[in-house]
Write a protein that holds these residues in place. Structure first.
Motif, PDB file in Angstrom:
ATOM      1  N   HIS A 139       5.838  90.522  17.834  1.00 12.30           N
ATOM      2  CA  HIS A 139       6.977  90.086  18.645  1.00 12.30           C
ATOM      3  C   HIS A 139       6.803  90.400  20.125  1.00 12.30           C
ATOM      4  CE1 HIS A 139       9.579  88.706  15.406  1.00 12.30           C
ATOM      5  NE2 HIS A 139       9.207  89.745  14.697  1.00 12.30           N
ATOM      6  N   ARG A 140       6.163  91.507  20.454  1.00 12.18           N
ATOM      7  CA  ARG A 140       6.040  91.902  21.863  1.00 12.18           C
ATOM      8  C   ARG A 140       4.837  91.263  22.551  1.00 12.18           C
ATOM      9  NH1 ARG A 140       7.833  96.529  24.194  1.00 12.18           N
ATOM     10  NH2 ARG A 140       5.714  97.296  24.580  1.00 12.18           N
ATOM     11  N   TRP A 141       3.778  90.960  21.796  1.00  6.08           N
ATOM     12  CA  TRP A 141       2.530  90.508  22.412  1.00  6.08           C
ATOM     13  C   TRP A 141       2.109  89.101  22.001  1.00  6.08           C
ATOM     14  CZ3 TRP A 141       0.066  93.776  25.905  1.00  6.08           C
ATOM     15  CH2 TRP A 141       0.549  95.087  25.946  1.00  6.08           C
ATOM     16  N   LEU A 142       2.197  88.796  20.721  1.00 10.10           N
ATOM     17  CA  LEU A 142       1.567  87.573  20.214  1.00 10.10           C
ATOM     18  C   LEU A 142       2.495  86.365  20.194  1.00 10.10           C
ATOM     19  CD1 LEU A 142      -0.417  89.120  17.208  1.00 10.10           C
ATOM     20  CD2 LEU A 142      -1.117  88.889  19.609  1.00 10.10           C
ATOM     21  N   LEU A 143       3.749  86.555  19.842  1.00 16.70           N
ATOM     22  CA  LEU A 143       4.666  85.437  19.635  1.00 16.70           C
ATOM     23  C   LEU A 143       4.798  84.565  20.880  1.00 16.70           C
ATOM     24  CD1 LEU A 143       6.689  84.014  17.776  1.00 16.70           C
ATOM     25  CD2 LEU A 143       8.455  85.578  18.629  1.00 16.70           C
ATOM     26  N   VAL A 187      -2.948  89.925  25.603  1.00 16.32           N
ATOM     27  CA  VAL A 187      -2.852  91.216  26.291  1.00 16.32           C
ATOM     28  C   VAL A 187      -2.913  91.019  27.799  1.00 16.32           C
ATOM     29  CG1 VAL A 187      -3.994  93.439  26.673  1.00 16.32           C
ATOM     30  CG2 VAL A 187      -3.799  92.519  24.352  1.00 16.32           C
ATOM     31  N   GLY A 188      -3.894  90.243  28.260  1.00 18.81           N
ATOM     32  CA  GLY A 188      -4.030  90.006  29.694  1.00 18.81           C
ATOM     33  C   GLY A 188      -2.830  89.296  30.287  1.00 18.81           C
ATOM     34  N   LEU A 189      -2.316  88.292  29.573  1.00 15.10           N
ATOM     35  CA  LEU A 189      -1.172  87.537  30.082  1.00 15.10           C
ATOM     36  C   LEU A 189       0.091  88.388  30.111  1.00 15.10           C
ATOM     37  CD1 LEU A 189      -1.718  84.094  28.304  1.00 15.10           C
ATOM     38  CD2 LEU A 189      -2.044  84.609  30.739  1.00 15.10           C
ATOM     39  N   ARG A 190       0.299  89.199  29.071  1.00 19.44           N
ATOM     40  CA  ARG A 190       1.507  90.025  29.048  1.00 19.44           C
ATOM     41  C   ARG A 190       1.471  91.066  30.151  1.00 19.44           C
ATOM     42  NH1 ARG A 190       4.052  94.616  27.093  1.00 19.44           N
ATOM     43  NH2 ARG A 190       6.178  94.237  26.346  1.00 19.44           N
ATOM     44  N   PHE A 191       0.343  91.731  30.320  1.00 20.01           N
ATOM     45  CA  PHE A 191       0.241  92.712  31.397  1.00 20.01           C
ATOM     46  C   PHE A 191       0.396  92.036  32.759  1.00 20.01           C
ATOM     47  CE2 PHE A 191      -2.075  95.960  28.652  1.00 20.01           C
ATOM     48  CZ  PHE A 191      -1.012  96.855  28.701  1.00 20.01           C
ATOM     49  N   GLY A 192      -0.196  90.847  32.902  1.00 23.90           N
ATOM     50  CA  GLY A 192      -0.061  90.126  34.157  1.00 23.90           C
ATOM     51  C   GLY A 192       1.385  89.777  34.456  1.00 23.90           C
ATOM     52  N   TRP A 193       2.104  89.314  33.426  1.00 25.96           N
ATOM     53  CA  TRP A 193       3.512  88.953  33.608  1.00 25.96           C
ATOM     54  C   TRP A 193       4.358  90.179  33.928  1.00 25.96           C
ATOM     55  CZ3 TRP A 193       6.522  85.347  35.020  1.00 25.96           C
ATOM     56  CH2 TRP A 193       7.891  85.358  34.714  1.00 25.96           C
ATOM     57  N   ARG A 194       4.078  91.295  33.256  1.00 24.53           N
ATOM     58  CA  ARG A 194       4.833  92.526  33.540  1.00 24.53           C
ATOM     59  C   ARG A 194       4.577  92.999  34.970  1.00 24.53           C
ATOM     60  NH1 ARG A 194       7.570  95.498  30.049  1.00 24.53           N
ATOM     61  NH2 ARG A 194       7.179  97.342  31.334  1.00 24.53           N
ATOM     62  N   THR A 195       3.352  92.822  35.434  1.00 22.22           N
ATOM     63  CA  THR A 195       3.050  93.213  36.817  1.00 22.22           C
ATOM     64  C   THR A 195       3.858  92.372  37.801  1.00 22.22           C
ATOM     65  OG1 THR A 195       0.795  93.840  36.181  1.00 22.22           O
ATOM     66  CG2 THR A 195       1.218  93.481  38.527  1.00 22.22           C
ATOM     67  N   ILE A 196       3.942  91.075  37.518  1.00 16.53           N
ATOM     68  CA  ILE A 196       4.742  90.195  38.372  1.00 16.53           C
ATOM     69  C   ILE A 196       6.211  90.619  38.348  1.00 16.53           C
ATOM     70  CG2 ILE A 196       5.593  87.829  38.639  1.00 16.53           C
ATOM     71  CD1 ILE A 196       2.879  86.867  37.597  1.00 16.53           C
ATOM     72  N   VAL A 232       3.801  99.881  33.350  1.00 17.51           N
ATOM     73  CA  VAL A 232       3.186  99.990  32.025  1.00 17.51           C
ATOM     74  C   VAL A 232       3.739 101.235  31.348  1.00 17.51           C
ATOM     75  CG1 VAL A 232       1.043 100.229  30.730  1.00 17.51           C
ATOM     76  CG2 VAL A 232       1.065  98.863  32.813  1.00 17.51           C
ATOM     77  N   THR A 233       4.112 101.107  30.107  1.00 15.88           N
ATOM     78  CA  THR A 233       4.609 102.253  29.352  1.00 15.88           C
ATOM     79  C   THR A 233       3.529 102.768  28.411  1.00 15.88           C
ATOM     80  OG1 THR A 233       5.449 100.921  27.514  1.00 15.88           O
ATOM     81  CG2 THR A 233       6.922 101.236  29.415  1.00 15.88           C
ATOM     82  N   GLY A 234       3.752 103.960  27.886  1.00 11.83           N
ATOM     83  CA  GLY A 234       2.825 104.508  26.909  1.00 11.83           C
ATOM     84  C   GLY A 234       2.739 103.637  25.671  1.00 11.83           C
ATOM     85  N   GLN A 235       3.869 103.071  25.272  1.00 13.83           N
ATOM     86  CA  GLN A 235       3.877 102.169  24.124  1.00 13.83           C
ATOM     87  C   GLN A 235       3.030 100.937  24.401  1.00 13.83           C
ATOM     88  OE1 GLN A 235       7.772 100.861  22.913  1.00 13.83           O
ATOM     89  NE2 GLN A 235       6.984  99.488  21.334  1.00 13.83           N
ATOM     90  N   ASP A 236       3.134 100.405  25.621  1.00  9.68           N
ATOM     91  CA  ASP A 236       2.307  99.250  25.982  1.00  9.68           C
ATOM     92  C   ASP A 236       0.829  99.574  25.819  1.00  9.68           C
ATOM     93  OD1 ASP A 236       4.443  97.605  26.671  1.00  9.68           O
ATOM     94  OD2 ASP A 236       4.475  98.325  28.738  1.00  9.68           O
ATOM     95  N   MET A 237       0.411 100.722  26.307  1.00 11.46           N
ATOM     96  CA  MET A 237      -1.000 101.089  26.259  1.00 11.46           C
ATOM     97  C   MET A 237      -1.477 101.273  24.826  1.00 11.46           C
ATOM     98  SD  MET A 237      -1.967 100.932  29.325  1.00 11.46           S
ATOM     99  CE  MET A 237      -3.612 101.634  29.135  1.00 11.46           C
ATOM    100  N   ARG A 238      -0.653 101.913  24.003  1.00 13.64           N
ATOM    101  CA  ARG A 238      -1.040 102.126  22.602  1.00 13.64           C
ATOM    102  C   ARG A 238      -1.159 100.795  21.859  1.00 13.64           C
ATOM    103  NH1 ARG A 238       2.619 106.378  23.315  1.00 13.64           N
ATOM    104  NH2 ARG A 238       4.298 105.154  22.369  1.00 13.64           N
ATOM    105  N   GLU A 239      -0.175  99.935  22.052  1.00  9.61           N
ATOM    106  CA  GLU A 239      -0.196  98.660  21.350  1.00  9.61           C
ATOM    107  C   GLU A 239      -1.331  97.772  21.842  1.00  9.61           C
ATOM    108  OE1 GLU A 239       4.610  98.467  20.394  1.00  9.61           O
ATOM    109  OE2 GLU A 239       3.741  97.125  21.904  1.00  9.61           O
ATOM    110  N   ALA A 240      -1.573  97.778  23.153  1.00 12.00           N
ATOM    111  CA  ALA A 240      -2.697  97.007  23.689  1.00 12.00           C
ATOM    112  C   ALA A 240      -4.016  97.534  23.134  1.00 12.00           C
ATOM    113  CB  ALA A 240      -2.710  97.071  25.214  1.00 12.00           C
ATOM    114  N   GLY A 241      -4.111  98.843  22.974  1.00 10.69           N
ATOM    115  CA  GLY A 241      -5.316  99.434  22.403  1.00 10.69           C
ATOM    116  C   GLY A 241      -5.574  98.950  20.986  1.00 10.69           C
TER     117      GLY A 241
END
Length: 205
Positions: A13-17, A137-146, A157-166
């Motif tokens: 739900h957070r990354w792929l959908l 992953v790249g698009l979501r991080f890019g959008w969050r940066t914007i 970026v949150t700790g949860q973001d980093m763990r899930e991206a990992g």
């Protein structure tokens, strides 16, 4: 009772959908453009001087290691959308789509569509999802940066973001290794069952 979503549900739900369909659309459109280019390449360009039917657009030898290193490098570049506002991810998707399309356009000049499918599908069913996962992953991080730059979110970026991206990047890396093994060791053998033509000069896309 813990009502929190499971890790797979959060990843979906957070990354792929949202981001995988965007990445897939970019890849498909680029692939169609690449196919148009590849199909227009004159047949005589597909031979090197002094060779018989060898394809100069492809490397001479592929191994599981070389394919893994090459593809992981490409995915690393794609993941740099996190520090490029998504631009590196989009560019990498476009280049990969163009390459796939061009290779298919060229291959169809040499062998039948069934053989081309056999050259692509066995490893592509694994490699392309890996590519789309990393693109997400790249698009979501890019959008969050914007969004962060625009003041729409308080945390870049949150700790949860980093763990899930990992987790997602690790999954993609495993898929790339599997796809590389199939491409290097099984694809030509599978495709050869559908034709009597010499496939030594054709490399899977």
């Amino acid at each position: 009772m813990d009502d929190r979503p499971t890790l797979p549900a959060r990843l979906f739900h957070r990354w792929l959908l949202r981001y995988v369909p965007v990445a897939a659309l970019i890849l498909i459109v680029s692939g169609l453009l690449g196919y148009g280019l590849g199909s227009q390449i004159p047949a005589e360009w597909l031979q090197n001087p002094g060779t018989t039917g060898e394809n100069p657009f492809m490397p001479a030898e592929l191994t599981t290691l070389s394919l893994t290193v090459n593809n992981l490098g490409a995915l690393l570049v794609m993941s740099l959308g996190a520090i490029s506002l998504g631009s590196m991810t989009v560019l990498s998707l476009v280049l990969n789509g163009l390459l796939i399309g061009v290779v298919v356009g060229i291959a169809l000049k040499q062998v039948s569509p069934v053989v081309v499918a056999a050259l692509i599908v066995p490893h592509g069913l694994i490699e392309i999802p890996a590519l789309l996962i990393v693109a997400a992953v790249g698009l979501r991080f890019g959008w969050r940066t914007i969004q962060y730059i625009r003041g729409r979110t308080k945390e870049l970026v949150t700790g949860q973001d980093m763990r899930e991206a990992g987790w997602l990047l690790a999954t993609a890396a495993v898929l790339i290794v599997i796809a590389a093994y199939i491409e290097a060791n099984l694809t030509i053998e599978i495709a050869s069952r559908f034709t009597d033509a010499d496939l030594s000069g054709i490399t899977p896309a």
